[in-house]
Design an enzyme around this catalytic site. Structure first.
Site, mmCIF file in Angstrom:
data_model
loop_
_atom_site.group_PDB
_atom_site.id
_atom_site.type_symbol
_atom_site.label_atom_id
_atom_site.label_comp_id
_atom_site.label_asym_id
_atom_site.label_seq_id
_atom_site.Cartn_x
_atom_site.Cartn_y
_atom_site.Cartn_z
ATOM 1 N N GLU A 120 0.838 -1.194 0.000
ATOM 2 C CA GLU A 120 0.000 0.000 0.000
ATOM 3 C C GLU A 120 0.873 1.244 0.000
ATOM 4 O O GLU A 120 2.101 1.166 0.087
ATOM 5 C CB GLU A 120 -0.961 -0.012 1.199
ATOM 6 C CG GLU A 120 -1.991 -1.119 1.103
ATOM 7 C CD GLU A 120 -3.102 -0.979 2.124
ATOM 8 O OE1 GLU A 120 -3.174 0.073 2.783
ATOM 9 O OE2 GLU A 120 -3.904 -1.910 2.257
ATOM 10 N N HIS A 249 -8.788 10.482 4.287
ATOM 11 C CA HIS A 249 -8.526 9.455 3.276
ATOM 12 C C HIS A 249 -8.784 10.071 1.908
ATOM 13 O O HIS A 249 -9.825 10.696 1.693
ATOM 14 C CB HIS A 249 -9.423 8.235 3.482
ATOM 15 C CG HIS A 249 -8.912 7.020 2.768
ATOM 16 N ND1 HIS A 249 -8.966 6.892 1.394
ATOM 17 C CD2 HIS A 249 -8.308 5.897 3.217
ATOM 18 C CE1 HIS A 249 -8.425 5.736 1.045
ATOM 19 N NE2 HIS A 249 -8.021 5.113 2.136
ATOM 20 N N ARG A 295 -0.906 9.616 2.324
ATOM 21 C CA ARG A 295 -2.297 10.030 2.160
ATOM 22 C C ARG A 295 -2.494 11.544 2.161
ATOM 23 O O ARG A 295 -3.344 12.060 1.449
ATOM 24 C CB ARG A 295 -3.146 9.401 3.257
ATOM 25 C CG ARG A 295 -3.275 7.905 3.101
ATOM 26 C CD ARG A 295 -4.064 7.298 4.236
ATOM 27 N NE ARG A 295 -4.281 5.875 3.973
ATOM 28 C CZ ARG A 295 -4.938 5.080 4.787
ATOM 29 N NH1 ARG A 295 -5.435 5.550 5.920
ATOM 30 N NH2 ARG A 295 -5.107 3.809 4.496
ATOM 31 N N HIS A 358 -10.867 10.563 7.902
ATOM 32 C CA HIS A 358 -10.706 9.118 8.027
ATOM 33 C C HIS A 358 -10.092 8.677 9.348
ATOM 34 O O HIS A 358 -10.663 7.862 10.053
ATOM 35 C CB HIS A 358 -9.847 8.608 6.868
ATOM 36 C CG HIS A 358 -9.682 7.124 6.821
ATOM 37 N ND1 HIS A 358 -10.754 6.270 6.747
ATOM 38 C CD2 HIS A 358 -8.573 6.333 6.836
ATOM 39 C CE1 HIS A 358 -10.319 5.016 6.711
ATOM 40 N NE2 HIS A 358 -9.009 5.021 6.787
ATOM 41 N N ARG A 393 -0.608 9.028 9.334
ATOM 42 C CA ARG A 393 -0.572 7.569 9.509
ATOM 43 C C ARG A 393 -0.158 6.842 8.236
ATOM 44 O O ARG A 393 -0.664 7.117 7.157
ATOM 45 C CB ARG A 393 -1.957 7.080 9.940
ATOM 46 C CG ARG A 393 -2.030 5.568 10.155
ATOM 47 C CD ARG A 393 -3.396 5.179 10.660
ATOM 48 N NE ARG A 393 -4.428 5.302 9.654
ATOM 49 C CZ ARG A 393 -4.790 4.339 8.817
ATOM 50 N NH1 ARG A 393 -4.165 3.172 8.839
ATOM 51 N NH2 ARG A 393 -5.757 4.524 7.940
#
Length: 527
Positions: A120, A249, A295, A358, A393
């Site tokens: 990811e 997000h 992100r 998010h 994160r």
């Protein structure tokens, strides 16, 4: 099951996501009785259940050092290195021992029967295991099934925590208040069905109440994610940290009927690319990592494209770039199903996406055991700020953090289990209703929530300025004054408690954001 007033438990756990379930399960296995509480009717109704992408494990040729490097890079220089090292060393071991061996979570495997590893955004190698595109669901159901069969766990649903009980704030005996140490000794718990409030004592209290997404207009979070644990902890005197770092997000499904269904970062890990309506693939303009950038960078890039081109969304193109070994609809069945409901075939069509609030990178400051600055109070999962995430994160660290800290909070409590001085508990009174008028008007509550969510989205969102933040702080302060008066006149109910906590959580985030002039990670100041 119904609660008993002034009951005393060794441990009270608030929240039934991966963190709360893990702590309760591990304590119960050690013979310690636990009261496990959720304010929802279904304990699965939490953010863990909807987590799609996966959980970090171990990749081929992986090492703690490589994972540490990736987490620190994503954290924008604000991570707690001790916590990151702890996660990287202990996390994969807990996954192996608890989720794979003990709980037997049905993770996806390759044709050879090996765990299917995926990559990811901002990860240097494939190291993430998953259960299709519903990893959180598989973990939540597997853990919950075991918890429900534990005789040492009392699971209470539709119970809302109102306030933490502390020895400095609540005792009626003035002699108790003179003690220097402030200790958490339980909570006032509201039965949502009857509006009865119970005084419940605990030797140790664990906050695992999840995130804060619902204070924003657009969010991927469940309805209950309003920051209850953070608000109660601060009111009790615990330290809150990094509250300005709210991760948005970048890719939620851009359709109101889909309720901002999360389009997992795993799609970009499997090759998907972002493009605008003119067909331009734009991420190379914003980061050398392109579509696998962290992100915050991706979210701001999408906002920039939407603003520049006056578009309401951008497209995520999986169909033309998918590189997975399974058919697309098998690899992402839930995403395929959600998109199909609005007429999109992910194997053929680009997916319209917008950013949405998010993940909360801040929270109640906690060490590697989950201990907070308030004695006998623990905070784990998204409610806590361990410092792992810093300012932003890294993908798939949230489930791992919740699992690891849930496990080690149980270890810590088990190793130091001591009963509280029960003589002091007698000085703590039962709940005194702040007001006695039934003032619960759904139209007024809806309007106040609309004010909170629009204010936070417009002024404390992805791109912030001093003037926007100043307006947010003033508006939240004004609303807070009005709600405090309302709260002290009205009879108690779940909706009133949530509104009160939601406003306070919004004020905490806005205050932290205006005090920090430095753009870093998920906190981006244009001025």
């Amino acid at each position: 099951m119904p609660l008993q007033n002034r009951a005393h438990y060794p441990v009270l756990v608030l929240g039934t996501g991966i963190a709360g379930l893990t702590t309760a399960f591990c304590l119960a296995g050690a013979g310690i009785k636990v009261l496990l509480v959720t304010k929802t009717a279904d304990p699965k109704d939490c953010n863990t259940f909807w987590a799609q992408g996966g959980i970090i494990y171990e990749g081929e040729g992986d090492s703690p050092a490589k994972l540490i490097e990736d987490v620190l890079r994503a954290g924008a220089g604000l991570s707690n290195e001790e916590a990151v090292r702890f996660l990287a060393v202990e996390g994969p071991r807990v996954v192996r021992e608890l989720l794979l061996k003990e709980i037997n979570v049905p993770f996806s495997t390759s044709e050879e029967g090996e765990l299917d590893l995926t990559q990811e955004g901002a990860h240097s190698i494939p190291r993430i295991i998953h259960a299709g595109d519903a990893t959180g669901r598989a973990i939540e159901i597997s853990l919950l099934n075991r918890v429900k069969n534990e005789p040492n766990i009392t699971l209470a649903t539709e119970i809302t925590a109102i306030d933490l009980l502390t020895t400095q704030h609540h005792p009626a005996d003035i002699q108790v208040r003179y003690r220097l140490d402030n200790e958490c000794v339980g909570a006032y718990l509201l039965d949502n069905r009857t509006n009865d409030v119970y005084t419940v004592f605990a030797d140790y209290t664990v906050l695992a109440t999840g995130g804060v997404g619902q204070i924003f207009l657009h969010t991927t979070n469940t309805r209950s994610s309003i920051g209850d644990g953070v608000v109660m902890a601060r009111r009790a005197g615990a330290r809150i940290m990094n509250a300005e770092y709210v991760q948005f997000h970048p890719t939620a499904l851009a359709d109101k009927k889909a309720n901002h269904f999360l389009i997992s970062e795993a799609l970009r890990g499997e090759g998907a690319r972002l493009r605008n309506k003119r067909g331009e693939y734009f991420m190379e303009k914003y980061s050398p990592l392109k579509d696998l950038a962290p992100r915050d960078i991706v979210a701001r890039a999408i906002v920039e494209e939407m603003t520049t081109n006056k578009e309401e969304f951008v497209f995520l193109d999986l169909a033309n770039f998918y590189k997975g070994h399974q058919p697309v609809r098998e690899r992402f069945p839930n995403i395929a199903r959600a998109c199909a409901e609005i007429g999109i075939d992910i194997a053929r069509d680009p997916i319209p996406v917008v950013p949405a609030a998010h993940y909360f990178c801040g929270g109640v400051l906690a060490d590697t055991q989950g201990r907070t600055t308030l004695s006998r109070l623990y905070a784990i999962g998204e409610t806590s700020c361990t410092g792992v995430h810093g300012g932003n994160r890294l993908a798939s660290t949230s489930l791992l953090e919740g699992l690891t800290w849930g496990y080690y909070a149980a270890v810590s409590i088990r190793n130091k289990m001591t009963n509280f001085n029960t003589q002091l508990l007698g000085s703590i009174p039962d709940w005194q209703p702040p007001g006695r008028q039934n003032m619960e008007d759904p139209a007024l509550i809806l309007q106040d929530w609309t004010t909170i969510q629009h204010t936070m989205w417009n002024y404390v969102g992805i791109v912030r300025t001093y003037e926007r933040l100043k307006r947010a702080v003033a508006d939240m302060r004004e609303l807070g004054n009005r709600l405090t008066k309302f709260y002290h006149e009205s009879t108690i109910s779940k909706s009133i408690v949530e509104l009160f906590h939601g406003q306070q959580m919004a004020a905490i985030v806005a205050d932290a954001a205006i005090k920090n002039p430095v753009s870093r990670g998920a906190h981006f100041r244009r001025d």
